[in-house]
Design a protein around this motif. Sequence first.
Motif, PDB file in Angstrom:
ATOM      1  N   LEU A 168      -2.900   1.940 -10.334  1.00 38.15           N
ATOM      2  CA  LEU A 168      -2.160   1.672  -9.106  1.00 38.15           C
ATOM      3  C   LEU A 168      -2.484   0.270  -8.641  1.00 38.15           C
ATOM      4  CD1 LEU A 168      -0.375   2.965  -6.839  1.00 38.15           C
ATOM      5  CD2 LEU A 168      -2.510   3.236  -5.584  1.00 38.15           C
ATOM      6  N   SER A 191       6.388  10.093  -7.140  1.00 37.90           N
ATOM      7  CA  SER A 191       6.961   9.256  -8.195  1.00 37.90           C
ATOM      8  C   SER A 191       6.250   7.911  -8.266  1.00 37.90           C
ATOM      9  CB  SER A 191       8.466   9.107  -8.019  1.00 37.90           C
ATOM     10  OG  SER A 191       8.729   8.251  -6.952  1.00 37.90           O
ATOM     11  N   ILE A 192       5.746   7.401  -7.149  1.00 41.04           N
ATOM     12  CA  ILE A 192       4.974   6.150  -7.198  1.00 41.04           C
ATOM     13  C   ILE A 192       3.666   6.382  -7.937  1.00 41.04           C
ATOM     14  CG2 ILE A 192       3.687   4.472  -5.814  1.00 41.04           C
ATOM     15  CD1 ILE A 192       5.862   4.814  -3.650  1.00 41.04           C
ATOM     16  N   MET A 229       4.125   6.662 -11.705  1.00 36.57           N
ATOM     17  CA  MET A 229       4.870   5.594 -12.373  1.00 36.57           C
ATOM     18  C   MET A 229       4.130   5.100 -13.617  1.00 36.57           C
ATOM     19  SD  MET A 229       6.880   2.859 -10.186  1.00 36.57           S
ATOM     20  CE  MET A 229       5.419   2.224  -9.408  1.00 36.57           C
ATOM     21  N   LEU A 235       0.149   3.724   0.435  1.00 37.36           N
ATOM     22  CA  LEU A 235       1.179   3.156  -0.437  1.00 37.36           C
ATOM     23  C   LEU A 235       2.169   2.275   0.315  1.00 37.36           C
ATOM     24  CD1 LEU A 235       1.942   6.168  -2.789  1.00 37.36           C
ATOM     25  CD2 LEU A 235       0.521   4.189  -3.231  1.00 37.36           C
ATOM     26  N   THR A 236       2.182   2.375   1.646  1.00 34.54           N
ATOM     27  CA  THR A 236       3.134   1.563   2.387  1.00 34.54           C
ATOM     28  C   THR A 236       2.458   0.370   3.061  1.00 34.54           C
ATOM     29  OG1 THR A 236       2.873   3.153   4.175  1.00 34.54           O
ATOM     30  CG2 THR A 236       4.867   3.325   2.848  1.00 34.54           C
ATOM     31  N   MET A 242       8.697  10.779  -2.991  1.00 37.35           N
ATOM     32  CA  MET A 242       8.521   9.349  -3.238  1.00 37.35           C
ATOM     33  C   MET A 242       7.069   9.053  -3.606  1.00 37.35           C
ATOM     34  SD  MET A 242      10.716   8.201   0.014  1.00 37.35           S
ATOM     35  CE  MET A 242      11.118   6.485  -0.046  1.00 37.35           C
ATOM     36  N   LEU A 268       6.869   7.637   3.612  1.00 34.55           N
ATOM     37  CA  LEU A 268       7.375   8.084   2.317  1.00 34.55           C
ATOM     38  C   LEU A 268       7.476   9.604   2.299  1.00 34.55           C
ATOM     39  CD1 LEU A 268       5.176   5.891  -0.056  1.00 34.55           C
ATOM     40  CD2 LEU A 268       7.453   5.401   0.813  1.00 34.55           C
ATOM     41  N   SER A 276       0.657   8.299   1.726  1.00 34.46           N
ATOM     42  CA  SER A 276       1.826   7.523   2.112  1.00 34.46           C
ATOM     43  C   SER A 276       1.412   6.246   2.840  1.00 34.46           C
ATOM     44  CB  SER A 276       2.741   8.372   2.996  1.00 34.46           C
ATOM     45  OG  SER A 276       3.617   7.548   3.710  1.00 34.46           O
TER      46      SER A 276
END
Lengths: 916, 506
Positions: free
Chosen positions: B90, B66-67, B70, B471-472, B63, B59, B468
Amino acid sequence: MSWFPLNRAMGTAGVKCLKITSPSIFSRRILPSTFRAAAPGYVKTRLFSTAEGDSPSPEPVSLATPPKPLPQQARVVVCGGGVVGLSVAYHLAERGWTDVVVLEQGKVTCGTTWHSVGLVSTMKATRTDMAMTRYSADLYKQWEAEGEGVGWKQCGSLNVARTLDRMIHLKRQHAVAKTMGVESQVVTPAEIQDICPVLRVDDLQGGLWIPGDGALTAPDVAMVFSRKAKAKGVQVIEDVGVEKVITENGRVSKVVTSAGNIKCEYFVNSAGLWSRELGKRTDPRRVNVPLHACEHYYLVTKPITGTNPLMPVIRDYDGYVYFREWNGGLLGGGFEPSPKPCFHQGPPDKFEFQLLQEDWDHFQVLLTEILHRVPAMETAEIRQLVNGPESFTPDSRWLLGETAEVANYFVATGMNSSGIAGAGGVGKQVADWIIDGRPSLNMWAYDIRRFIGHHNNKRFLRDRMQESFPATAVLKYPREEYTTGRKLRCSPLHTRQEVAGAVFGETMAYERAMYFKLDDDDSPENEDRRMWTYTKPMWFEAAQEEYWACKERVCLMDMSSFAKFELEGVDGYSSASEEVVDFLQKLCSNDIDVDIGTIVHTGMQNKYGGFENDTTIARLDHNHFYMICPATQQSRAWTWLARHMPQDGSVHLRDVTSMFSGINIIGPHAQQLLADVSDISTSRSDFRPMSCKKIDVGSASGVWAMRLTHTGEDGFILYIPSEYALHVYDILMSAGKDYGVRNAGYYALRHLRIENFFAYWGLDLDDRTTPMECGRGYRVKFDKGDFIGKAALEQQRDHGVNKRFVHFQLEDYDVNLDLWPWGGEPIYRNGRNAGLTTTCGFGFALDSMVCLGFVRDFDDKGVEQILKNSNDFVMKDAKYEIDIAGTRFPAKPSIYTPKQNVTYVDPSFIPAPQKV
Amino acid sequence: MYRWVKVNPFDGKHAKVVETWCRTISTAMPKRNKASGANLIRFKLRNARIPDAVQSPRLTPQMVTSILRMNEEAVEESYGPVRSYVKNQLQSNKPIEDRSAQGHLVHGSASLFGVFDGHGGCACAQAVSDRLLSYIAVAMAEHDILAAINNGKLDPTTDLLQHIGDTNRLVNTDLATVHKQSLANFAAEAMAIAHFDGESVKDALVSAFLRLDRDIVTEALPSNLQGGSMDMSCYFDTLAIAFSGAVGCVAYIDGTDLFLANVGDTQAVLGVHNDNRWEAVPLSDTHNADNPSEVERITRCHPNEAPNIIKNRRLFGELVPLRAFGDVRYKWTKTDLKHLLNTKQIPKHVMSVFGDNLIPHKYRTPPYLDAEPEVMHHILTPKDKFLVIASDGLWECLSPDKVIQLVAGHLDGQQVLVNYKPNEGATLKEVNEVLSNRRVSLKNRALDSNTATHLLRSALGPDHGQVSAQLTLPQPIVRFYRDDITITVIFFDSEYIKDKDIKHTR
């Protein structure tokens, strides 16, 4: 009345700006006379007419010429009504060029000049700097005496040192100032306390007191320039912006303005903050003016009781700050590390008499230092924190002279926050430059041609600002490199060198290995040794090792940064025609009509005989030449060649700097090493010194091998098409293993060439030095026909020279303990000043410190005398001393390369077994 | 299994799971086309290692930001001692099983902040977040108000509590009717038996928690279906609520009184600024097997069953928290559970959602689980600056001390965002002192202006590569690395508390 009423207003380009109601931060009491009468109405009008734009305003009271139609043509158009532009116009008028128009897009001084602090300091980094600021100071003093009213206060200035290194720096300045007759005095902390009782002195090492310095009211200086210029016929026109500069055949032809066109012969870009953008608006070819705006802060306090109105200007640059008295209060500002660059997208429109939003948090670094040095300010109240944008250049030196891109397009800008101190001298030099074709001092340090295109990159400029802004205050050691904006141009060998421990320096953004670290360089016992110092630096032993490797074995040196040009005739390399030969014969003082495959060292002289360039030219073919110039010459050499090219296009010039990489193979084993990796005979008879051949090295073809090293040692330079460079380097490295091959850097090269009395252009030689003065008369061929500068050189040959290049060896000198000479040290001949050194380095073979420099004969007034017999003058009945930061060392002169350095070591010295 | 094992992602034991996942992903394609020879090569190519998720982030920083932002929320409205609050969330489970709720009591000046962490699905957490604050409102209501509810003049679900911030309310209207009826019943009984006397906040909180849990448990009894009071889909929803579970923590703030009612392993920590030092004061105990007194409490209630109840640090080897809403598998009698399994109207596959063995092994003396909260009372002082309530997802990543330091630093950094202008007449020394303090604070200025987001980023990273990577993480394995995270940070108004404090001591 409130001191400085401010109205918030948004700048038109979205930049937060403050619009102020006074055109000057200076109180009514000392407002320049021109303002005084007009101030109230003027102020109001300006505020509404620009900030609101809707208020029906009375006619502005103009300070300059009342509105009248723009002239159709003028000899010189100066863009920018700041102190520098007006000074250029004034000095042109002084010399009789009165057909000059100054265009100002707003009002005179409205950009930067109006918020200048107005310090005039003569104590600068170099002699040329000092000469120019001293000229300014003398001019302003004279005006004040004449009653012109520039607010001159001769309060003197006091530069204080917190560290011993700063003290050395001041003493070095003091030594140079003495040779110029600038009065200055090294003082102790106690004496500092006497001169300026408000200073805290318990943490000071000492200082330098310059009684002749002063401070003044900056806008008034601009007004006097303007008034005096106008009196001589110069037109100063306000509210006219330059939209475009039109060129024809690479020359300035016309200026397009918001009020019409002006035909002109010369154009001067003195647009300050706007210079870079203005340069881009040149049609058809843009002009690079590398500068960037940066926020500069200073604080003015309300009156402090007991403040001496004649308090000297204090510079405490170890704390980044300076002070002056201001209307009963004090003004303190500075040049902080990590400054805030601004106007990255260019200055907003109508940025007139405006300041930027002040950022107190940013100012805190300076405020702490200010209060530290002058504790009395702790109880003072704030009158105003001023945040004014100023323009800075990548090396924090001014931008002056004719641009490389367009002939007759001059710049006088990028004043790096010393515009007032510089204006007089800069105006004078630029005016001379326009009228005579060259300035009256050596201006190479300020010449805009010292930059190339990439320096105008906006991001680069913004990054470099982080260093060039504080450079005004932060102590820069000799040869200290910038660390921002690096690794831009790297040779193909860069990574290999990096792995081998190279420490890089940068010239024209080209990364060059300065030396290669020794194994124990990073060990704890060497921790306290410093890269940048006034004494023996940490690279000394490494350079020494490389030096001896060059002398006794063989070294590889990356010379890729050298500027390289190819010249060929329009009909190809080998055509029978001789356009290129004729062209070069005109430009070069040596005879370049030599056999194919021969290399010539030659100067390119200007009409005064001085070196415009010092090059090595190889004749590759009948009408095909390869030219190698110092890296710094890339822009300047191109300009010089291009401006003198035949107009018929019969000569083609190409800059091949990036096409070829250079590897210098230096040392007695070079001959054998090259023979091993190529299929040619490299014996002295088959491959003569100063000759060149196209050879194959390893599997790489098309390599130009030249038998010269630029150091006075034997060896070869290979110019290799860049994509083969790594291959060639690796082959040489592996083949040379048993010859003791190793990498060497520029420090080794420098020491070799200094010891061998090899002058380098830009360091020793400049456009005011002739071949006759540096012992290169033998390279001037008067009988070959006409060339530029011939008459001047003949004059020198017949009647004597102004100065003579001399090789000095210091005596009673300990390289480990004494301060080092770095260039710029005064030379004394029989106790009388005889000039400055140019470059210095330790001679390992001579085992002594070597200084190169020019010896002159000054009369009592400091005027250079012609040396009828320069050899005798230098060598006979002369005792020399060189002054390093106040200590004079005896020096042994020589006008030839010392004998032990010229003996070549024959590589066949090892006795071979004899056949019985 | 109801709750996944919390694991160190680099734990060797679970490396295999991750590895298997990688292989599943990379071999998924060729497996389908095993026959062709060309695909064999493709298989080998695709078996190559994928780039390291931390070293080469998938990411971009934009990105990631923004995640993380959110779900962020900030409410700057001051209400009593509460100056403002921020929250963020989250997800790890899909759908997320964490919930949060905030509100003001309409009658009175109290604010309520709740964070709920569901397990075995999100139904129970959703129901608790929807209903609990209203139950508390009823439990806190005085006689007149309860009377008005009984007369139908007030709607207990809407007129007692003003929700603040974003609320994701339950949408099933049939279910809402059931819930409303339960609440009305609670109000009626409260009026009749033990209405709020204005003194014992603690008892009121406990009764609200217990009553809600009782309602959840009883609404799902098969008798409700057979009695015809609910249609099938509505009943299945109540089943889903009852068979899933939730823990939670509710802060009740009124004047200088701060009550924290906690069930399970959600935690609340107070940030106290004491003599220039920041201190973390925990206001809740976690109810899991790590807490010896909890274990003791359970074993005392079920003598001679100790080895059967707590296995593998879990209730019946299955459930981590030892107190929870819902989870009727540990509350209903064996008879009720069997009855449910034998109810014809309920298809087998519906129940299989809740697990293969609905009745735990050696299930002898239910209930083994309840939702009685542990309530702590704290008198706010001007030194108390903020309260962090968060689900265990956060506390697994950051210690309470670290959390308090991060919030304090962030608070400090945010304060200097305002452009400083010296006061008229200030001396330079004074100005410099202010600026020096701001200088320290400026270093704390964070990327995220929302404190909850700042905590979230710090918990996951804080380096971009690590965030990142977190989050992935793909859905099958993300739960091995982290739990859902919900953070609410409540900032106190020290001036207000100081005023109240003075009045109080008088």
